[in-house]
Design a protein around this motif. Sequence first.
Motif, mmCIF file in Angstrom:
data_model
loop_
_atom_site.group_PDB
_atom_site.id
_atom_site.type_symbol
_atom_site.label_atom_id
_atom_site.label_comp_id
_atom_site.label_asym_id
_atom_site.label_seq_id
_atom_site.Cartn_x
_atom_site.Cartn_y
_atom_site.Cartn_z
ATOM 1 N N THR A 138 99.587 -16.411 10.669
ATOM 2 C CA THR A 138 98.350 -15.745 11.102
ATOM 3 C C THR A 138 98.486 -15.024 12.438
ATOM 4 N N GLY A 139 99.499 -15.388 13.211
ATOM 5 C CA GLY A 139 99.681 -14.769 14.521
ATOM 6 C C GLY A 139 98.932 -15.453 15.639
ATOM 7 N N PRO B 59 96.046 -22.560 15.342
ATOM 8 C CA PRO B 59 94.828 -23.023 14.673
ATOM 9 C C PRO B 59 93.674 -23.254 15.642
ATOM 10 N N GLU B 60 93.995 -23.688 16.883
ATOM 11 C CA GLU B 60 92.935 -23.895 17.872
ATOM 12 C C GLU B 60 92.253 -22.568 18.223
ATOM 13 N N SER B 61 93.058 -21.515 18.400
ATOM 14 C CA SER B 61 92.494 -20.201 18.724
ATOM 15 C C SER B 61 91.673 -19.664 17.561
ATOM 16 N N PHE B 62 92.175 -19.870 16.336
ATOM 17 C CA PHE B 62 91.449 -19.400 15.160
ATOM 18 C C PHE B 62 90.107 -20.119 15.046
ATOM 19 N N SER C 73 100.649 -26.546 13.013
ATOM 20 C CA SER C 73 100.348 -25.566 14.070
ATOM 21 C C SER C 73 101.396 -24.463 14.109
ATOM 22 N N LYS C 74 102.658 -24.851 13.979
ATOM 23 C CA LYS C 74 103.742 -23.871 14.003
ATOM 24 C C LYS C 74 103.656 -22.934 12.798
ATOM 25 N N THR C 75 103.374 -23.499 11.614
ATOM 26 C CA THR C 75 103.295 -22.694 10.394
ATOM 27 C C THR C 75 102.054 -21.807 10.417
ATOM 28 N N PHE C 76 100.941 -22.337 10.903
ATOM 29 C CA PHE C 76 99.701 -21.551 10.984
ATOM 30 C C PHE C 76 99.901 -20.318 11.855
ATOM 31 N N ARG D 156 99.540 -20.611 0.870
ATOM 32 C CA ARG D 156 98.351 -21.164 0.184
ATOM 33 C C ARG D 156 97.700 -22.256 1.035
ATOM 34 N N ARG D 157 98.494 -23.106 1.656
ATOM 35 C CA ARG D 157 97.944 -24.154 2.521
ATOM 36 C C ARG D 157 97.240 -23.556 3.746
ATOM 37 N N ILE D 158 97.860 -22.545 4.344
ATOM 38 C CA ILE D 158 97.259 -21.922 5.523
ATOM 39 C C ILE D 158 95.957 -21.216 5.144
ATOM 40 N N ASN D 159 95.947 -20.589 3.980
ATOM 41 C CA ASN D 159 94.719 -19.936 3.522
ATOM 42 C C ASN D 159 93.588 -20.952 3.360
#
Length: 282
Positions: free
Chosen positions: A267-268, A271-274, A260-263, A227-230
């Motif tokens: 997501t694969g 967060p920087e790449s996303f 960053s590790k959890t993201f 939920r947090r990552i979403n």
Amino acid sequence: MTLREQFQLPIEALYNTSKIPADFHSHLDYEIYYFRSGKCTYLLGDKIYELAPGDLILMNGMTLHYPKVDPRFEYCRNIVHFSSSFALELFRPPYSTVGILTPFEELRNVPIPLEPGDRERLEPLLDRLCLLYERRDSLSHDLFLSGFSELLLLIKEISNKPYAKHTFPVSAKQANVQRMISYVESHFTEDITLEDLARDLHLNKFYMVKLFKETTGITLFHYLYQRRINQAKVLFAMDPEHSVTAIAYEVGFKHGSHFSKTFKKYTGVSPESFRKRVQSNN
């Protein structure tokens, strides 16, 4: 190569019989999900539904969803993902239908148990779209767009029928799991503990852990992190210039490295790449 790849279409139409569902996930696209066979408990937002063949679900993007599937039965469904802006562009004049996406906004995230007559109209249309989607020629492209327009018009027609407002009963166990999910929805940016949930929901914490895993197939804290990552993905989409550190704190992480590790785990990508991907699409 599919029509989406050949013509850069922001639509995909799939017929999937995989017994192994995706993890909890969300996406920017709108989604049409049609359940054809199997045994499936569907987690959709903060609700839980026991699906039956013929159930239609409309989602309008970024809603967390996850099907818990009984592997003893073949899990068959049709899925259509599409860009809402592209759909609206299709329905410019001479089309006169107003609010072609209204069903996705008003009936979102609630299964609609289709009547037999509407199933007989919908299923061949979905089958035809999936068949055309696998082709690469111009005629198939145009037939696919025509069929997609017909699909949205049929959904619009179905949504105006009284039975589309059907409500789903839930068991006592499902009601307790929905209470847990609703609690997470209200407090996911805070430092949540099992003791907090147990105290506020008046439930035994060991019972909560067992019940959530049995009902959903995932752990309560798996859901919390997802939920947090979403929410982080939503914030990146809304403002790609937002710093990764600021978003990490905003969605409930105390440390940027943990975020960053959890993201990346869910997501694969980092967060920087996303964020860079979102920036390049704007």
